[in-house]
Design an enzyme around this catalytic site. Structure first.
Site, PDB file in Angstrom:
ATOM      1  N   LYS A  22      37.606  52.258 -32.780  1.00 40.27           N
ATOM      2  CA  LYS A  22      37.312  53.505 -32.069  1.00 40.27           C
ATOM      3  C   LYS A  22      36.149  53.247 -31.111  1.00 40.27           C
ATOM      4  O   LYS A  22      35.065  52.842 -31.532  1.00 40.27           O
ATOM      5  CB  LYS A  22      36.942  54.605 -33.061  1.00 40.27           C
ATOM      6  N   ARG A  38      35.284  67.553 -28.141  1.00 38.65           N
ATOM      7  CA  ARG A  38      33.978  67.997 -28.654  1.00 38.65           C
ATOM      8  C   ARG A  38      33.766  69.472 -28.342  1.00 38.65           C
ATOM      9  O   ARG A  38      33.150  70.193 -29.136  1.00 38.65           O
ATOM     10  CB  ARG A  38      32.864  67.114 -28.102  1.00 38.65           C
ATOM     11  N   LYS A  94      27.093  58.216 -28.985  1.00 43.72           N
ATOM     12  CA  LYS A  94      27.586  57.628 -30.233  1.00 43.72           C
ATOM     13  C   LYS A  94      27.700  56.112 -30.154  1.00 43.72           C
ATOM     14  O   LYS A  94      28.418  55.495 -30.932  1.00 43.72           O
ATOM     15  CB  LYS A  94      28.925  58.285 -30.606  1.00 43.72           C
ATOM     16  N   GLU A 101      37.021  44.616 -36.623  1.00 40.87           N
ATOM     17  CA  GLU A 101      37.000  45.967 -37.189  1.00 40.87           C
ATOM     18  C   GLU A 101      38.294  46.257 -37.968  1.00 40.87           C
ATOM     19  O   GLU A 101      38.267  46.800 -39.070  1.00 40.87           O
ATOM     20  CB  GLU A 101      36.848  47.009 -36.071  1.00 40.87           C
ATOM     21  N   LYS A 110      41.738  53.810 -30.592  1.00 40.17           N
ATOM     22  CA  LYS A 110      41.385  55.050 -29.908  1.00 40.17           C
ATOM     23  C   LYS A 110      40.268  54.821 -28.908  1.00 40.17           C
ATOM     24  O   LYS A 110      39.310  54.155 -29.274  1.00 40.17           O
ATOM     25  CB  LYS A 110      40.949  56.052 -30.975  1.00 40.17           C
ATOM     26  N   SER A 140      41.747  63.662 -26.129  1.00 40.80           N
ATOM     27  CA  SER A 140      41.659  64.922 -25.387  1.00 40.80           C
ATOM     28  C   SER A 140      41.469  64.732 -23.886  1.00 40.80           C
ATOM     29  O   SER A 140      42.079  65.432 -23.079  1.00 40.80           O
ATOM     30  CB  SER A 140      40.520  65.759 -25.967  1.00 40.80           C
ATOM     31  N   TYR A 186      48.205  65.555 -28.113  1.00 39.93           N
ATOM     32  CA  TYR A 186      48.251  67.015 -27.955  1.00 39.93           C
ATOM     33  C   TYR A 186      49.534  67.439 -27.255  1.00 39.93           C
ATOM     34  O   TYR A 186      49.844  68.621 -27.197  1.00 39.93           O
ATOM     35  CB  TYR A 186      47.016  67.491 -27.177  1.00 39.93           C
TER      36      TYR A 186
HETATM   37  C1  PBG Z   1      35.222  62.985 -34.652  1.00 38.82           C
HETATM   38  C2  PBG Z   1      36.388  62.742 -33.770  1.00 38.82           C
HETATM   39  C3  PBG Z   1      36.400  62.662 -32.365  1.00 38.82           C
HETATM   40  C4  PBG Z   1      37.739  62.556 -32.003  1.00 38.82           C
HETATM   41  C5  PBG Z   1      38.500  62.551 -33.166  1.00 38.82           C
HETATM   42  N1  PBG Z   1      37.647  62.642 -34.256  1.00 38.82           N
HETATM   43  C6  PBG Z   1      35.314  62.790 -31.367  1.00 38.82           C
HETATM   44  C7  PBG Z   1      34.178  61.876 -31.371  1.00 38.82           C
HETATM   45  O1  PBG Z   1      34.182  60.812 -32.006  1.00 38.82           O
HETATM   46  O2  PBG Z   1      33.196  62.228 -30.728  1.00 38.82           O
HETATM   47  C8  PBG Z   1      38.231  62.518 -30.578  1.00 38.82           C
HETATM   48  C9  PBG Z   1      39.580  63.084 -30.333  1.00 38.82           C
HETATM   49  C10 PBG Z   1      39.875  63.458 -28.924  1.00 38.82           C
HETATM   50  O3  PBG Z   1      39.055  63.306 -27.996  1.00 38.82           O
HETATM   51  O4  PBG Z   1      40.993  63.936 -28.715  1.00 38.82           O
HETATM   52  N2  PBG Z   1      34.577  61.926 -35.195  1.00 38.82           N
END
Ligand code: PBG
Length: 330
Positions: free
Chosen positions: A200, A210, A223, A239, A254, A280, A319
């Protein structure tokens, strides 16, 4: 071994729909998709999410109908994400461990309304922390690995006991998959699967999500201290290897489209069920591009999703799942 032109004319294979269909190497099917759903507090309410045009948050009493709709379209699994009310967010994310919290109530509502659909829940603290990080932070704002993991184990257990079929740690703490696996095993939840957000990345494509879960405005800093550097591909292999060794049943890469190279490499190297998350910001990009006339919406959706299959994805969190499932069905 291959012939040369003119004996070889590759266009023969593209000359009509029947032969294109017969020679297609990859195909989309509704069972490829996992549909993310957002939950909000309250009663009989749908809250449209401005940052994700066409996507809403639903109250618990409405979420079952959303899951049923997905199941009827052939989608095997939904991923649930809560927008925790502000007054329940705290420094140490205690609400994540409340067996009657929004996500646990939503899991039960989905299972009541649609017992056969799979339910995936996110394991991370960002919907519950006052500061918007996925874990506990120290006085400098640095996310604490082992202290966070201890809470994630409890969180995963609470979700599994509410009925989640798959718990999906998205927090990127080191060692959390092994700890969660051991915690589930010790509690007799040995049938709960783990889908690890294994590779990720610290991505600019998570913004609309968010907003959807209400953590964006609160986030102090970024992050990058726990999510991966977009510059790295070899590290993604480490990982993934680590999460598989710790007991992950499935892994995820991701975001999606900008990381197809990583997805393809993971699938080829590990040969375990490998999922892609079209996140998203990718969804929003397609919606805004289509709205601006830059491309045909349906075609953009199907082409981007097919790219994941071509790269080797077992399935895709998107989505667009419901639209895509319906488009494929014709
Ligand atoms: C939370 C999480 C996130 C997403 C899925 N679980 C956001 C992040 O890590 O800040 C992102 C999903 C998306 O953007 O569609 N840990």
């Amino acid at each position: 071994m291959t012939a040369a032109f003119p004996a070889l004319r590759l266009r023969r294979g593209r000359s009509a729909p029947w032969i294109r269909s017969m020679l297609a190497e990859h195909r989309l099917h509704p069972s490829d998709f996992i549909l993310p759903l957002f939950i909000c507090d309250g009663d009989r309410c749908e809250e449209p999410i401005a940052a994700l045009p066409g996507v809403s948050r639903w109250t618990v009493d409405r979420i079952g109908a959303q899951a049923r709709q997905a199941w009827q379209a052939g989608i095997p699994c939904v991923a649930l994400f809560p927008n925790t009310p502000a007054y329940l967010r705290s420094e140490r994310a205690e609400e994540a461990l409340n067996p009657d919290n929004l996500i646990c109530r939503a899991v039960k509502a989905v299972k009541d309304a649609c017992p056969d659909i799979g339910v995936l829940t996110d394991v991370a603290l960002d919907p519950y922390t006052a500061h918007g990080h996925d874990g506990l932070i120290d006085e400098r704002g640095c996310v604490l690995n082992d202290d966070t993991t201890a809470i994630l184990v409890q969180q995963a257990l609470v979700q599994a006991q509410a009925g989640a079929d798959i718990v999906a740690p998205s927090d990127m703490m080191d060692g959390r998959v092994g700890a969660i696996r051991a915690g589930l095993e010790a509690a007799g939840q040995c049938d709960t699967a783990i889908m690890a957000y294994a590779a990720k990345y610290a991505s600019a494509f998570y913004g609309p999500f968010r907003d959807a879960v209400g953590s964006g405005g609160r986030l102090k800093g970024d992050k990058r201290g726990y999510q991966m550097d977009p510059a790295n591909a070899a590290e993604a292999m480490r990982e993934v290897a680590m999460d598989i060794a710790e007991g992950a049943d499935m892994v995820m890469v991701k975001p999606g489209m900008p990381y197809l190279d990583v997805l393809a490499a993971v699938r080829k190297r590990f040969e375990v069920p490998t999922f892609a998350y079209q996140v998203s910001g990718e969804y929003a990009m397609i919606e805004h591009a289509a709205a601006a006339g830059a491309g045909d919406r349906d075609a953009l959706i199907l082409e981007t999703l097919l790219a994941f299959k071509r790269a080797g994805a077992t399935g895709i969190l998107t989505y667009h799942a419901l639209d895509a499932a319906r488009l494929i069905a014709g």
